[in-house]
Design a protein around this motif. Structure first.
Motif, mmCIF file in Angstrom:
data_model
loop_
_atom_site.group_PDB
_atom_site.id
_atom_site.type_symbol
_atom_site.label_atom_id
_atom_site.label_comp_id
_atom_site.label_asym_id
_atom_site.label_seq_id
_atom_site.Cartn_x
_atom_site.Cartn_y
_atom_site.Cartn_z
ATOM 1 N N SER A 81 48.555 38.765 35.610
ATOM 2 C CA SER A 81 47.418 38.988 36.494
ATOM 3 C C SER A 81 46.612 40.183 36.009
ATOM 4 O O SER A 81 47.173 41.221 35.642
ATOM 5 C CB SER A 81 47.897 39.241 37.927
ATOM 6 O OG SER A 81 46.814 39.565 38.788
ATOM 7 N N ARG A 82 45.301 40.040 36.003
ATOM 8 C CA ARG A 82 44.388 41.160 35.770
ATOM 9 C C ARG A 82 43.922 41.634 37.148
ATOM 10 O O ARG A 82 43.315 40.870 37.906
ATOM 11 C CB ARG A 82 43.203 40.732 34.909
ATOM 12 C CG ARG A 82 43.597 40.389 33.470
ATOM 13 C CD ARG A 82 44.177 41.610 32.763
ATOM 14 N NE ARG A 82 44.581 41.318 31.395
ATOM 15 C CZ ARG A 82 43.831 41.580 30.328
ATOM 16 N NH1 ARG A 82 42.640 42.129 30.493
ATOM 17 N NH2 ARG A 82 44.271 41.303 29.115
ATOM 18 N N ARG A 127 40.544 42.159 43.527
ATOM 19 C CA ARG A 127 40.545 40.868 42.831
ATOM 20 C C ARG A 127 41.763 40.804 41.922
ATOM 21 O O ARG A 127 42.061 41.757 41.192
ATOM 22 C CB ARG A 127 39.280 40.702 41.988
ATOM 23 C CG ARG A 127 39.158 39.325 41.335
ATOM 24 C CD ARG A 127 38.018 39.299 40.348
ATOM 25 N NE ARG A 127 38.300 40.138 39.191
ATOM 26 C CZ ARG A 127 37.370 40.529 38.309
ATOM 27 N NH1 ARG A 127 36.099 40.190 38.490
ATOM 28 N NH2 ARG A 127 37.706 41.277 37.268
ATOM 29 N N HIS A 128 42.470 39.677 41.983
ATOM 30 C CA HIS A 128 43.584 39.399 41.083
ATOM 31 C C HIS A 128 43.287 38.078 40.377
ATOM 32 O O HIS A 128 43.234 37.026 41.024
ATOM 33 C CB HIS A 128 44.901 39.296 41.856
ATOM 34 C CG HIS A 128 45.256 40.525 42.631
ATOM 35 N ND1 HIS A 128 45.759 41.657 42.040
ATOM 36 C CD2 HIS A 128 45.161 40.797 43.958
ATOM 37 C CE1 HIS A 128 45.978 42.573 42.967
ATOM 38 N NE2 HIS A 128 45.615 42.082 44.135
ATOM 39 N N LYS A 129 43.090 38.130 39.070
ATOM 40 C CA LYS A 129 42.854 36.923 38.276
ATOM 41 C C LYS A 129 44.164 36.544 37.612
ATOM 42 O O LYS A 129 44.648 37.240 36.711
ATOM 43 C CB LYS A 129 41.762 37.179 37.237
ATOM 44 C CG LYS A 129 40.414 37.517 37.850
ATOM 45 C CD LYS A 129 39.371 37.822 36.787
ATOM 46 C CE LYS A 129 39.021 36.582 35.990
ATOM 47 N NZ LYS A 129 37.911 36.852 35.020
ATOM 48 N N LYS A 168 46.925 34.036 35.645
ATOM 49 C CA LYS A 168 47.125 32.996 34.637
ATOM 50 C C LYS A 168 48.566 32.544 34.702
ATOM 51 O O LYS A 168 49.481 33.364 34.798
ATOM 52 C CB LYS A 168 46.805 33.542 33.243
ATOM 53 C CG LYS A 168 46.980 32.528 32.124
ATOM 54 C CD LYS A 168 46.662 33.151 30.775
ATOM 55 C CE LYS A 168 46.863 32.146 29.642
ATOM 56 N NZ LYS A 168 46.588 32.762 28.319
ATOM 57 N N PRO A 224 44.613 28.323 36.218
ATOM 58 C CA PRO A 224 44.200 29.666 36.640
ATOM 59 C C PRO A 224 43.799 29.732 38.116
ATOM 60 O O PRO A 224 43.124 28.840 38.640
ATOM 61 C CB PRO A 224 43.016 29.963 35.726
ATOM 62 C CG PRO A 224 43.318 29.202 34.480
ATOM 63 C CD PRO A 224 43.960 27.922 34.953
ATOM 64 N N THR A 225 44.224 30.802 38.771
ATOM 65 C CA THR A 225 43.936 31.025 40.187
ATOM 66 C C THR A 225 43.401 32.436 40.370
ATOM 67 O O THR A 225 43.456 33.277 39.464
ATOM 68 C CB THR A 225 45.192 30.840 41.048
ATOM 69 O OG1 THR A 225 46.232 31.705 40.552
ATOM 70 C CG2 THR A 225 45.692 29.406 41.012
ATOM 71 N N ARG A 226 42.915 32.705 41.587
ATOM 72 C CA ARG A 226 42.353 34.020 41.875
ATOM 73 C C ARG A 226 42.575 34.368 43.341
ATOM 74 O O ARG A 226 42.497 33.512 44.219
ATOM 75 C CB ARG A 226 40.850 34.033 41.560
ATOM 76 C CG ARG A 226 40.159 35.374 41.820
ATOM 77 C CD ARG A 226 38.704 35.290 41.392
ATOM 78 N NE ARG A 226 37.981 34.260 42.139
ATOM 79 C CZ ARG A 226 36.866 33.665 41.714
ATOM 80 N NH1 ARG A 226 36.368 33.970 40.522
ATOM 81 N NH2 ARG A 226 36.268 32.750 42.468
ATOM 82 N N GLN A 243 40.938 37.237 45.889
ATOM 83 C CA GLN A 243 39.969 38.316 46.036
ATOM 84 C C GLN A 243 39.606 38.446 47.507
ATOM 85 O O GLN A 243 39.712 37.488 48.277
ATOM 86 C CB GLN A 243 38.718 38.065 45.200
ATOM 87 C CG GLN A 243 37.934 36.827 45.562
ATOM 88 C CD GLN A 243 36.741 36.623 44.627
ATOM 89 O OE1 GLN A 243 36.586 37.311 43.622
ATOM 90 N NE2 GLN A 243 35.882 35.672 44.969
ATOM 91 N N THR A 252 40.604 28.479 39.982
ATOM 92 C CA THR A 252 39.355 28.765 39.265
ATOM 93 C C THR A 252 39.149 27.856 38.057
ATOM 94 O O THR A 252 38.115 27.946 37.397
ATOM 95 C CB THR A 252 39.337 30.227 38.789
ATOM 96 O OG1 THR A 252 40.470 30.479 37.946
ATOM 97 C CG2 THR A 252 39.357 31.178 39.982
#
Length: 659
Positions: A469-470, A491-493, A495, A514-516, A518, A546
């Motif tokens: 996660s970013r 926000r958490h992006k 993978k 991919p999910t997010r 926020q 996403t």
């Protein structure tokens, strides 16, 4: 992850979901004084100068816990800390806590630490906090958002740290508490402690029994916690034993039609399980000049049993299993504080070594699993310009995992070894723009590894990949300790998010597209009069795919909004009262990945309240939960089915004696 959800997600390892991490504490139960000493919070796994508190942390101290009248740690985190929780599936008083909207996987995306020892383990079960004696807690720190540098695997949603009270010198104290209530509730707790100049000893016991709201949902918990501590001017050495025994009946899930007819009914009238857990922990702390050294050595042994009954072709048969697991953790670390030109610098370095093993005895699996992990982390934080409280921290972690699984009964037979390595990093900064206004920012990379339960029932022949996660967060707080408003955007992006997908075959664990996550979090607290305190929080989370075929669709079991408000009254004369309201938005059913189910889990509002009167060393209280007797549920794993009803209205009375 609570009991039955874990069983549903890993049918070949269902009894594992009973595994409940036992809580520990290093000091005795004691009545929290009305005037609490200043709190030293922990930013980098050390007791720190107040100027180095965790950026954007929510800190719950013993005074707040006492005023709110909460009876367990899980309840304190939800009611005072504003963390959303789902009612347990196994009849225990623990709710599944959810930081940042991770739904049914919330326990795997959050790390819980008790006095430096990681309670989150390599299984689908989540830490059980209700066995921690609430009166032993000095403070609870809730840090939302990525925290993998210091806490490693699974800290994308955040970390919850629990610290127990240290014994003072030359004092003795004790407590006896009895509580009874609806659904056959009976809870007896007792504790005692004695300390001298350098030596302290304590012990606590508890015995909880309840029939719970639903049929065939009896739950019993018996626990013991005791420890010894030797302190010097330079540090301390402590050892602790924690033990728990649990028995539970499993009522099973309902369809929507069954819930509408009678939410108290069961669907599995014979299923049951049990747990035995013992943990021994040793702690060492020593200061040499400007350098602090610390280490924890902990070993936990656990035996989990479960029996399920199945009917096929008119014939009912039982499926039983026993799982024995052991986890050993050794975490040495150091912290060096230095100052120059009006600056304060904190450098922390540490190692986490964990070994986890499990043996299986059942008719459908003989899986023996082992996981070893080794981590090195470094973190440096500098504080300058004291007038503006300017701070900047940088940190990094590298952790390697070695997993091995052997199962001769698997089809085909399994003999698998997987080695994986992950890195985490973070940058944090904060400062006071003006008096009473602090702003901050955090960015980093966090990760989660697939655990043994998930890999045992996965979507393909290859092991599941690590989830990464970013993470990004910006926020501000305005006001004093008595009047404060906070706001955070995040926000958490993600993978390769690891999740149970019921739409693949008959349901498997897999890496998602991919999910997010926020959203926005708001919280406020105010001393609105000499005797009245008001607190409120609002969480807005947008959890969605996403990319891939479900791009733009909502993630399941994540309410978009959760709002909580509490009002407390504590005048002189021994009176106190507390009332809370929570509203939870509607959410997708657990199988609705395509958002095609024609219904949603309905929104709901609950109200609870408590009144207490203290007379000398006695305290008498009456409390009510779900006062509106709302029929609702927060766990449902299929479209209009797989429903686990929440509790109806319950009244409780209690008496407590402090000595």
């Amino acid at each position: 992850m609570k009991l039955h959800a874990a069983f549903r997600r890993a049918p070949a390892a269902r009894p594992l979901a009973l595994a409940l991490a036992l809580s520990a504490c290093f000091t005795a139960n004691a009545f929290a004084q009305q005037t609490m000493p200043s709190v030293l919070v922990t930013g980098a796994r050390f007791a720190s100068d107040p100027g180095l508190y965790p950026i954007a942390a929510t800190v719950i101290d013993a005074g707040q816990i006492r005023r709110a009248g909460v009876t367990d740690v899980n309840q304190a985190i939800r009611k005072i800390g504003g963390v959303y929780g789902r009612q347990s599936l196994d009849g225990s008083p623990d709710f599944s806590l959810d930081l940042r909207g991770f739904g049914s996987n919330s326990s795997q995306n959050m790390v819980v630490v008790l006095d430096g020892v990681r309670m989150s383990e390599n299984e689908l079960s989540g830490p059980i906090l209700s066995t921690i004696p609430i009166d032993s807690v000095e403070r609870i720190e809730i840090v939302r958002g990525g925290a993998s540098v210091l806490y490693g695997d699974g800290a994308t949603g955040g970390v919850i740290q629990i610290f127990t009270r240290r014994a003072g010198k030359n004092e003795g104290r004790g407590m006896l508490s009895v509580e009874a209530g609806g659904f056959g509730l009976r809870d007896v707790r007792a504790s005692a402690a004695r300390s001298w100049d350098a030596f302290a000893i304590d012990a606590s016991v508890s015995d909880l029994k309840t029939d719970n709201y639903r049929d065939h949902n009896r739950f019993e918990n018996r626990s013991f916690s005791g420890g010894l501590q030797w302190s010097t001017s330079a540090g301390r050495v402590a050892v602790r034993l924690d033990s728990a025994r649990q028995d539970a009946e499993f009522p099973g899930s309902l369809t929507q039609a069954q819930f509408d007819l009678n939410p108290e009914m069961d669907s599995t009238p014979d299923d049951f399980g049990g747990l035995k857990s013992d943990r021994v922990t040793a702690l060492f702390e020593h200061k040499v000049g400007a350098t602090d050294f610390a280490a924890e050595l902990s070993q936990r042994e656990k035996t989990v049993t479960a029996t399920y009954y199945f009917t096929f072709g008119g014939v009912t048969s039982a499926s039983a299993a026993t799982y024995d697991s052991r986890q050993t953790q050794f975490s040495p670390r150091l912290r060096h504080l230095s100052g120059f030109d009006g600056m304060l610098n904190e450098f922390v370095a540490g190692v986490d070594l964990i070994r986890w093993t499990r043996d299986t005895e059942s008719g459908f699996s003989a899986a023996d699993a082992t996981q070893k992990s080794k981590a090195l982390y470094l973190r440096d934080e500098i504080r300058w310009n004291a007038a503006h409280n300017a701070r900047l921290s940088l940190g990094a972690r590298r952790e390697s995992f070695d997993k091995e699984t052997v199962d001769a009964l698997a089809f085909p037979a399994l003999n698998e070894r997987v080695k994986q390595t992950q890195n985490a990093w973070e940058v944090q900064a904060s400062g006071d723009l003006m008096p009473l206004l602090n702003v901050y920012g955090k960015a980093g990379r966090s990760f989660r590894m697939p655990n043994s339960d998930e890999n045992a029932f996965r979507s393909g022949p290859a092991p599941l990949r690590a989830q990464t996660s970013r993470d990004l967060e910006l926020g501000a707080t305005y006001g004093s300790q008595d009047q404060q408003l906070g706001a955070r955007v995040f926000r958490h992006k993600l993978k390769d998010e690891i999740f149970y997908d019921p739409t693949i075959n008959f349901g498997v664990n897999t890496n998602l597209d991919p999910t997010r996550r926020q959203g926005v979090e708001l919280d406020a607290k105010a001393l609105i009069a000499a005797d009245w305190r008001l607190s409120a929080s609002l969480q807005h989370v947008k959890a969605e795919f996403t990319d891939g075929p479900n791009a733009g669709r909502e993630m399941v079991l994540v309410p978009e909004y959760v709002a909580t408000a509490r009002l407390s009254w504590a005048p002189a004369g021994g009176h106190s009262a507390d009332i809370g309201v929570q509203w939870v938005d509607s959410q997708r059913f657990g199988s609705d990945f395509t958002n095609s189910c024609g219904a949603r889990i309905p929104s709901y509002t609950t109200v609870d309240a408590r009144y207490a009167r203290r007379v000398g060393q006695w305290e008498f209280a009456v409390a009510g939960l779900n006062l509106g007797d709302k029929e609702y549920y927060s766990n449902a794993f299929s479209c209009r089915a797989g429903i686990y009803p929440a509790d109806g209205r319950q009244f409780r009375v209690s008496a407590r004696y402090d000595f």
